[in-house]
Design a protein around this motif. Structure first.
Motif, mmCIF file in Angstrom:
data_model
loop_
_atom_site.group_PDB
_atom_site.id
_atom_site.type_symbol
_atom_site.label_atom_id
_atom_site.label_comp_id
_atom_site.label_asym_id
_atom_site.label_seq_id
_atom_site.Cartn_x
_atom_site.Cartn_y
_atom_site.Cartn_z
ATOM 1 N N ASN A 28 0.773 -0.884 -0.188
ATOM 2 C CA ASN A 28 0.445 -0.032 -0.061
ATOM 3 C C ASN A 28 0.839 1.373 -0.264
ATOM 4 O OD1 ASN A 28 0.861 -0.356 2.809
ATOM 5 N ND2 ASN A 28 -0.819 -0.052 3.889
ATOM 6 N N LEU A 106 -13.351 -1.489 -0.521
ATOM 7 C CA LEU A 106 -11.968 -1.437 0.070
ATOM 8 C C LEU A 106 -10.712 -0.880 -0.487
ATOM 9 C CD1 LEU A 106 -13.260 -2.218 3.770
ATOM 10 C CD2 LEU A 106 -12.845 -0.253 3.358
ATOM 11 N N LYS A 109 -10.936 2.069 -2.755
ATOM 12 C CA LYS A 109 -10.337 3.071 -1.861
ATOM 13 C C LYS A 109 -9.958 3.551 -1.711
ATOM 14 C CE LYS A 109 -16.199 3.943 -1.392
ATOM 15 N NZ LYS A 109 -16.932 3.654 -0.377
ATOM 16 N N ARG A 111 -8.407 2.064 0.595
ATOM 17 C CA ARG A 111 -7.931 1.479 2.243
ATOM 18 C C ARG A 111 -7.770 -0.193 2.176
ATOM 19 N NH1 ARG A 111 -13.383 3.640 4.285
ATOM 20 N NH2 ARG A 111 -12.520 2.675 6.680
ATOM 21 N N ASP A 114 -7.214 -1.983 5.536
ATOM 22 C CA ASP A 114 -9.183 -2.502 5.862
ATOM 23 C C ASP A 114 -9.503 -3.763 5.108
ATOM 24 O OD1 ASP A 114 -8.646 -0.881 7.621
ATOM 25 O OD2 ASP A 114 -9.756 0.540 6.876
ATOM 26 N N SER A 115 -9.187 -3.849 3.828
ATOM 27 C CA SER A 115 -9.944 -4.658 2.911
ATOM 28 C C SER A 115 -9.220 -6.054 3.186
ATOM 29 C CB SER A 115 -9.225 -4.267 1.394
ATOM 30 O OG SER A 115 -7.592 -4.972 1.066
ATOM 31 N N ASP A 264 -14.785 9.610 2.316
ATOM 32 C CA ASP A 264 -13.253 8.317 2.782
ATOM 33 C C ASP A 264 -11.969 9.554 2.208
ATOM 34 O OD1 ASP A 264 -13.190 5.879 1.926
ATOM 35 O OD2 ASP A 264 -15.308 6.285 1.418
ATOM 36 N N ASN A 266 -8.857 9.019 0.510
ATOM 37 C CA ASN A 266 -7.818 9.024 -0.691
ATOM 38 C C ASN A 266 -8.420 10.012 -1.633
ATOM 39 O OD1 ASN A 266 -5.675 7.303 -2.069
ATOM 40 N ND2 ASN A 266 -7.715 7.491 -3.675
ATOM 41 N N ASP A 295 -9.463 8.959 8.214
ATOM 42 C CA ASP A 295 -8.649 8.234 9.036
ATOM 43 C C ASP A 295 -7.331 8.846 8.821
ATOM 44 O OD1 ASP A 295 -8.113 5.980 8.884
ATOM 45 O OD2 ASP A 295 -8.136 4.702 6.911
ATOM 46 N N PHE A 298 -4.216 6.679 7.612
ATOM 47 C CA PHE A 298 -4.224 6.348 6.012
ATOM 48 C C PHE A 298 -2.692 7.160 5.859
ATOM 49 C CE2 PHE A 298 -4.397 7.876 1.414
ATOM 50 C CZ PHE A 298 -5.248 6.422 1.407
#
Length: 542
Positions: A28, A106, A109, A111, A114-115, A264, A266, A295, A298
Motif C-alpha cells: 500500500n 475498500l 478506495k 483502504r 482494511d480490505s 473517504d 483517498n 482516517d 491513512f
C-alpha cells in the motif's frame, strides 16, 4: 493516491523500474511509480501497475484465449453477470461473495489494510475462490504474501470464469515482465467485456504505465461513462491528466472523485498530490490533513506531507511525519513506507550513511519473514545509493548479490531471466560511473537487444537512457538529446540529464527548461528525484 499498481497490481519494484523510479516499496505504498503503484507505486507498487518488473513465484499459464467455464465450478448467480457485459464473480458461497465485494470496495478506495480481513474471510468461506486470491495478492503487505496468493489464484483459475481467468493471466504476464502478452490479454478482456468498467480500467492502467496517456484517458473515460459512480476511474483519470500537465482537467477529475466518496480519505489525498505537483505545498498539506481527519491510519497522507515539508526546506518536520507512519504501522508494508521515506530524505540532504542505514532496516524486515523479493529489491536500492556516492565497486557487489539471491530462489524462470537481463543495465551504469565507456557500451547493447527481443517498452526506454548517458559522457550532445528524449519523462533524473545535454550544446533556454522540470518535479518521495533535486536547482541558479 493512485492505486499501487495499474494493470497488474503489485507490491515491489525489483528490476525493471527500480532505477527509473528509485523505488522499492510494498503493497500500500504511494509510489510505484511516477510513470506510473503502481505505485503512489508511483505504487506505484507501481499504485495500480507499478510498471515495474517484479519477482513472482507463480505457475505458468497456457495462452490467453477464452476458455470454457470449468464444469466443476459451482457458481452463484453472480456468473449471470456476464449477460450484462460484466466480468463474473465466481464463488460457491454467497457469503464469500459478500465479503469479497466488501474487500474490493475498500481496496478500490485505497483502504488497503482494511480490505485484507474481508478477502481472507472470503477465501476461508470458499477455498476455491480464484478472484479473491488474486485480490488478496494485490493488497498484501509483503512481497512474500503477494506471491503466495497470486500463485494460488493461478492454480485455481480453472475454476473461474473466462473474464476472471484473463485478469489472472494479465497479472501473471505483467509480473513476469511480459508486457506484450499482458497488453494482448487486456485487449481481449475489453473485447469480451466491453461494458465492464473494470476491464477498461485495467487496460487504461496498461497504457498509463507506458506513458501513452491519450489511450489511458480514453479507457478511463469509458469506464466513467459505463459506470458514472465508479470512483477509481476518476482518481486515475486525474493522474493521467496530471501526467499530461493538464492540471485543470486533473483538478476537475479529483473534485468529482471527492464528490462521489466525500467520507473517504483517498480523494483528498489524490487532490493533495496534484497540488504538491503544482508547488502549492501549503494547500497540499491542507488536503492531506483532511484525509487524515477521516482516517488517522491513512499513512499515505503522512508520506505526502513529508514530501511537501521536504520541498519547503523543512527536512526535520518531514522526518517527524514519517515517524508517525512508524508509530501507526499495522504491517511491514507500512513500516517499509516510513523507512523508504526516511531513506529518500536522507539522500535528498546528502546524508548517504543514513540513507544506507535506512535501506539496511528495510532489508532486516525482509530477513525476519524470509521475504526474498523484498530483500533483492533492497539490495538494488543499496546499489543505487552506492552508485550515487561514487562507490562503484560496492554498488556492483550489491547488484550482484541481488541477482544471486534471485537466481537461488524458487521464483519463476521468466523472472530470473529478466533479472539477468536487467543486471546488464546495472553494470552499464557502474561502468559509466567508472568512465569505462567501452565496457558500458557493451553492457548497454546487450540490454537493448534483450529489451527489444522481449518487446518490453519500459526497458526499451531504459536502453535509450543508457545510450543517452554514454553520449553525454562523450560530449556528443546531439546524440544524447535524441536518446534522452526517448526515455521515461516521468523520471526526473532523465530530465536532469537532458538539461545537461542542452547545456553542453549551448542551448541555455532548453537547458533551463529541462533543469526546471527536474528541480520542480515535486513528486512523492522517490530516490532518483532525491539524487538530482538540489543539483538541478543549482544548475538553474548558475
Amino acid at each position: 493516491m493512485r492505486p499501487k499498481s495499474f494493470s497488474i497490481t503489485v507490491p515491489l519494484a525489483i528490476a525493471t523500474l527500480i532505477n527509473d523510479n528509485g523505488n522499492s516499496r510494498l503493497a500500500n505504498s504511494k509510489v510505484a511509480c511516477e510513470i506510473g503503484r503502481p505505485t503512489k507505486a508511483d505504487r506505484r507498487l507501481l499504485k495500480h501497475i507499478g510498471l515495474v518488473t517484479l519477482i513472482f513465484s507463480v505457475l505458468a499459464l497456457t495462452g490467453c484465449e477464452q476458455m470454457e467455464a470449468n464444469k466443476n465450478a459451482q457458481p452463484t448467480t453472480a456468473e449471470t453477470a456476464k449477460t450484462d457485459g460484466k466480468i463474473a464473480v465466481t464463488t460457491s458461497s454467497e457469503e464469500a461473495r459478500k465479503e469479497f465485494l466488501a474487500g474490493r470496495d475498500l481496496a478500490e478506495k485505497l483502504r488497503i489494510t482494511d480490505s485484507i480481513q474481508h478477502f481472507d474471510k472470503a477465501i476461508s468461506l470458499d477455498p476455491n475462490f480464484a478472484l479473491a486470491e488474486l485480490n488478496r495478492a494485490n493488497v498484501s503487505p509483503t512481497a512474500k504474501e503477494f506471491f503466495e496468493h497470486l500463485k494460488k489464484s493461478v492454480t485455481l483459475s480453472d475454476k473461474a470464469s473466462d473474464g476472471e481467468r484473463m485478469l489472472i493471466q494479465a497479472n501473471e504476464a505483467g509480473a513476469n515482465a511480459n508486457l506484450a502478452k499482458q497488453k494482448e490479454i487486456l485487449e481481449k478482456l475489453v473485447a469480451a467485456y466491453p461494458k465492464d468498467e473494470r476491464a477498461h480500467f485495467q487496460l487504461g492502467g496498461y497504457y498509463f504505465g507506458q506513458q501513452e496517456m491519450d489511450q489511458a484517458i480514453t479507457h478511463y473515460r469509458k469506464a466513467t461513462e459505463l459506470a458514472p459512480n465508479y470512483s477509481p476511474a476518476y482518481n486515475i483519470l486525474g493522474y493521467a491528466y496530471r501526467q499530461n500537465a493538464n492540471y485543470a482537467d486533473a483538478e476537475n477529475a479529483f473534485k468529482k472523485y471527492i464528490e462521489l466518496i466525500p467520507n473517504d480519505p483517498n480523494p483528498y489525498d489524490s487532490y493533495a498530490e496534484l497540488l504538491l505537483k503544482m508547488g502549492r505545498f501549503d494547500d497540499a498539506i491542507t488536503q492531506y490533513n483532511k484525509a487524515l481527519a477521516l482516517d488517522p491510519n491513512f499513512v499515505n497522507s503522512y508520506f505526502g506531507i513529508a514530501a511537501a515539508k521536504t520541498y519547503m526546506g523543512k527536512a526535520a518536520e518531514a522526518q517527524t511525519e514519517l515517524q508517525k507512519i512508524t508509530d501507526k504501522a499495522r504491517n511491514d508494508g507500512e513500516r517499509r513506507t516510513a523507512l523508504f521515506g526516511q531513506m529518500v530524505i536522507a539522500a535528498d540532504n546528502g546524508k548517504w550513511d543514513q540513507a544506507l542505514a535506512e535501506v539496511q532496516k528495510q532489508y532486516a524486515l525482509g530477513e525476519k519473514s524470509n521475504d526474498v523479493p523484498a530483500m533483492a529489491g533492497d539490495l538494488q536500492l543499496k546499489g543505487n545509493i552506492l552508485l550515487e556516492m561514487g562507490r562503484y565497486d560496492d554498488a556492483r557487489q550489491a547488484y550482484e548479490q541481488s541477482l544471486k539471491m534471485t537466481n537461488d530462489s524458487n521464483l519463476s524462470q521468466e523472472l530470473k531471466t529478466n533479472a539477468a537481463l536487467f543486471h546488464h543495465y546495472n553494470l552499464a551504469k557502474v561502468d559509466i560511473g567508472k568512465k569505462d565507456l567501452a565496457a558500458a557500451k557493451e553492457e548497454a547493447e546487450t540490454f537493448r537487444k534483450g529489451a527489444e527481443a522481449a518487446k518490453n517498452p519500459v526497458q526499451v526506454k531504459q536502453a535509450h537512457e543508457l545510450a543517452g548517458t554514454i553520449a553525454l559522457e562523450q560530449k556528443n550532445y546531439d546524440t544524447a538529446i535524441a536518446e534522452l528524449t526517448q526515455t521515461n519523462q516521468q523520471n526526473p533524473n532523465n530530465l536532469y540529464l537532458l538539461g545537461q545535454a542542452y547545456q553542453g550544446k549551448g542551448d541555455a533556454a532548453k537547458a533551463k527548461e529541462s533543469f526546471t522540470k527536474a528541480a520542480k518535479f515535486n513528486s512523492l518521495p522517490q530516490l532518483n528525484y532525491a539524487f538530482i533535486r538540489n543539483k538541478a536547482e543549482n544548475a538553474i541558479a548558475s
